[in-house]
Design an enzyme around this catalytic site. Sequence first.
Site, PDB file in Angstrom:
ATOM      1  N   ARG A  14       0.833  -1.212   0.000  1.00  0.00           N
ATOM      2  CA  ARG A  14       0.000   0.000   0.000  1.00  0.00           C
ATOM      3  C   ARG A  14       0.869   1.264   0.000  1.00  0.00           C
ATOM      4  NH1 ARG A  14      -4.556  -0.640   4.398  1.00  0.00           N
ATOM      5  NH2 ARG A  14      -5.414   1.056   3.139  1.00  0.00           N
ATOM      6  N   ASP A  21     -15.299   2.345   2.826  1.00  0.00           N
ATOM      7  CA  ASP A  21     -15.081   0.994   3.374  1.00  0.00           C
ATOM      8  C   ASP A  21     -16.311   0.095   3.214  1.00  0.00           C
ATOM      9  OD1 ASP A  21     -12.493   1.651   4.082  1.00  0.00           O
ATOM     10  OD2 ASP A  21     -13.061   2.331   6.080  1.00  0.00           O
TER      11      ASP A  21
HETATM   12  C1  S3P Z   1      -9.492   5.743   7.471  1.00  0.00           C
HETATM   13  C2  S3P Z   1      -9.624   6.363   6.262  1.00  0.00           C
HETATM   14  C3  S3P Z   1      -9.923   5.645   5.020  1.00  0.00           C
HETATM   15  C4  S3P Z   1     -10.507   4.259   5.289  1.00  0.00           C
HETATM   16  C5  S3P Z   1      -9.745   3.524   6.348  1.00  0.00           C
HETATM   17  C6  S3P Z   1      -9.723   4.297   7.645  1.00  0.00           C
HETATM   18  C7  S3P Z   1      -9.142   6.551   8.644  1.00  0.00           C
HETATM   19  O1  S3P Z   1      -8.738   5.506   4.277  1.00  0.00           O
HETATM   20  O2  S3P Z   1     -10.537   3.491   4.124  1.00  0.00           O
HETATM   21  O3  S3P Z   1     -10.329   2.264   6.588  1.00  0.00           O
HETATM   22  O4  S3P Z   1      -9.288   6.083   9.786  1.00  0.00           O
HETATM   23  O5  S3P Z   1      -8.700   7.688   8.445  1.00  0.00           O
HETATM   24  P1  S3P Z   1      -8.193   6.676   3.290  1.00  0.00           P
HETATM   25  O6  S3P Z   1      -7.957   7.875   4.100  1.00  0.00           O
HETATM   26  O7  S3P Z   1      -6.917   6.146   2.705  1.00  0.00           O
HETATM   27  O8  S3P Z   1      -9.258   6.846   2.270  1.00  0.00           O
END
Ligand code: S3P
Length: 430
Positions: A122, A318
């Site tokens: 990632r 999500d």
């Molecule tokens: C999250 C933000 C999201 C989400 C992840 C949790 C967070 O990711 O998909 O499960 O806690 O800030 P991204 O910020 O990469 O979109």
Amino acid sequence: MNMRFEPAHALSGTVRAPADKSISHRVALLGAMSSEPLRIERYLHAADTTSTLEAVQALGALVEVNGENVVVRGSGLREAREPEGTIDVGNAGTLMRLLPGWLAAQEGRSFTLDGDESIRRRPVDRIAAPLEQMGADLRARDGRFAPLEVHGAHLRAISYELEVPSAQVKSCVLFAGLAADGATTVGEPTRSRDHTERLLLRAGVAIHRNGRHVTVVNTDELALEPISVPGDPSSAAFLIAAGVLVPGSRLLISDVGVNWTRVGFLRILRRMRGIVLGDLEDESGELTRDEPVSDLDVAHGALEGTVVEGEEVPLAIDELPLVALLGCFAEGETLVRGAQELRVKETDRIAGVVDGLRGLGAEIEATPDGFVVQGTGGLRGGTIDAQGDHRMAMVGAVAGLASKEGVEVIGMGAAAVSYPGFIEDVQRLC
Ligand code: S3P
């Protein structure tokens, strides 16, 4: 662990949603940055958020766990200790992206973060770019992936426009801004979850929002009153989907966080004619310190297809695999586009959900930035491989409950990343 989910009769009863994962990560990190002990009620004890407690301990915080509750005695905003070895974030993308924001401000100290196979696929360049502009030195494998070295420095405030709407990157820059010289501004292309902003406001930090921009002013110290973590709407979404899909179901999920930046899935579900009653927060431009909660009352009912795109995508990111599952049961077509971020989650969730649901009998096609599902009124069943992804494991389980022949989920143990009590909660409702 493989597990079979047979077609369910009606689901009924009451379940309390597990504590919010996003908020748990953030409060543990803010506790570590604070000079006063932070008491956290109802911390999420799951694999991801346990990685965060272990990380802050490695950085010098003391952590006391007492049942659901946790006290974090932090070392202070500019006093993270340089650990002996690598900081292991496990499977936690949120920890991988948020923690470097704090570490970048530790002048003269160096840290290495690494995690599991999924974490190593990632991207972390999205946080390295702003932190380098602020004056820190970051080194990632191939410039993009973990292991990630963070060499802390005296940071300067910046104004930064995010390329993708990401609460993780936004939060990382805001954390770095706490210890930088001056006022740091982050602009997001469209709104994303705002837990970090709400928590910083609670911590007495000067932070304000102006449309898509958030500005944080540096501070000497953080102090937070005790915090109670609300239920996680993303975890609750699996039970909600099961209640909506399994005929005859009627269930109540209590204490769910209904911050408007987190309940995009519930708005989509209501548009699909799904029956979910609850007191969702209204959209707001103003920053507030509270995290509203509500009980959600769910009932089975017929669904209609829908289109999910644009600003709605980050607010339901999500839960989009669940939208694909609902689409299989809905009348007509369900289309998700503009969701290319799904390709860099714990797994490539576009490929995973399309291959997985197709194996269960779905008519679903992948596109570069989403998927198209033709509703066929149901799913046959079969076998689905979670590929180590907690949310895909739970999608498979819900598919099984609503299917004609049942579903075998390969790697159901992955659910413990965010929802360790998932199987017990499903058994109770069945
Ligand atoms: C999250 C933000 C999201 C989400 C992840 C949790 C967070 O990711 O998909 O499960 O806690 O800030 P991204 O910020 O990469 O979109």
